[in-house]
Design an enzyme around this catalytic site. Sequence first.
Site: not given
Length: 441
Positions: A414, A418
Amino acid sequence: MSDVIMPQMGESIVEGTVTKWFKKVGDRVERDEPLFEISTDKVDTEIPAPAGGVLTEILVTEGQTVQVNTVVARIGEGDGRTATAPQPAAATPPPPAPALTPAKGVPPPASIPPPQPVPVASEAPAAAEQDIRSSPLVRRLAKEHSIDLRLVKGTGQGGRISKQDIEDYLARQTAQPPAARPEQPPAAPGSAPPSAAFPPGAFPPAPAALFGRYTVEKLSVMRQRIAEHMVLTKQVSPHVSTVQQVDATRVARLRESVKGQFQQQNGVKLTFLPFFLRAASAALKAFPIANASLHGLNLIYHQDINIGIAVAVDWGLIVPVIKNADEKNFLGLQRAVNDLAERSRRKQLKPDEVQGGTFSITNYGSFGSLFATPAINQPQAAILGLGAIHKAPVVIEDAIAIRSIVYVTLSFDHRILDGAIADQFLGHLKQTIENWGEEIL
């Protein structure tokens, strides 16, 4: 007399661990016959005998780590009646004996309190920073355990620091008396001790597990590498996973209709994996950030698409890499998959074949799993998980139909991706599989 040496298994490999001898002193050995097995930071592999004859000496015992080009054994002529019995190296600890439950009425073994970390300032620097000689493996271990290599005395050639030197250093730190340790704040109940207190490959003990009937087995070298890598990837990357349902009916029907002809023409079995390799390559081109790595505060966009394929072997897991997967045709991908998987199970891979990956695929569906959340293979940005292709009822234009369904998972870092990009990546792969139009014969 022929010397058997620890081979150089790759440009960055400077040491190896002998994990198994297939012959004992006095045995007859044929040239190119598997003689011993080694484990490096990259791969486990079998080493063939450089000459035929009788194994007269074994100089490096199982479990011992030595530098490349070290003589590990000698092969001579004759029938072996004058062979020298192997002597275990003084630095090699004996394997742990199985621990069994005490007899009834005898209290169980007391819990061993975990050792506490010791400040590195307790030893004087052994070398100036610019004079340090070490391998990439040693530098990685030093970084993981917050060790200043200037404090470690190297025992290798020219003062080179080996993995054993790192382990000995950590052991000395752990063994220091409590008086030499700084005040430590009380640990929270149930919290694990710092990993720096344990040597590479070791993990905080679990005293609560020492009950009932049990035996003790030391982790294999490969299992230690897997454990270290999995702990590291969870510490480094914030893992997030997204799952999409893919209708694989088109490719399932295509494979079923041509698999016999495909094998007859090409001499290899047709599996589902090349379809997903093709689809993943296309998605990586469309979303190159999924083919990137994070280096400090910089994103490294890899120009090559090198896809690692997770292969389950009896002794663990290995991820050989298909280099430039996007440049191979369908048959080339299928041949690469079969070849790498077969040589993985035969321990015939070279270190270069398990590094340089930019993306990975794990096909846990081959064991019946529908979906999972695989761990990212560092330093990659993501890994694709493939579940079992199975028949399921689905709604198509307000009607129920039986289709071949597969759940695909993308676990991603992450820090780099995204959720929106990850879902678009899977959507691109989904469209490729559901609308497959490429000829494969």
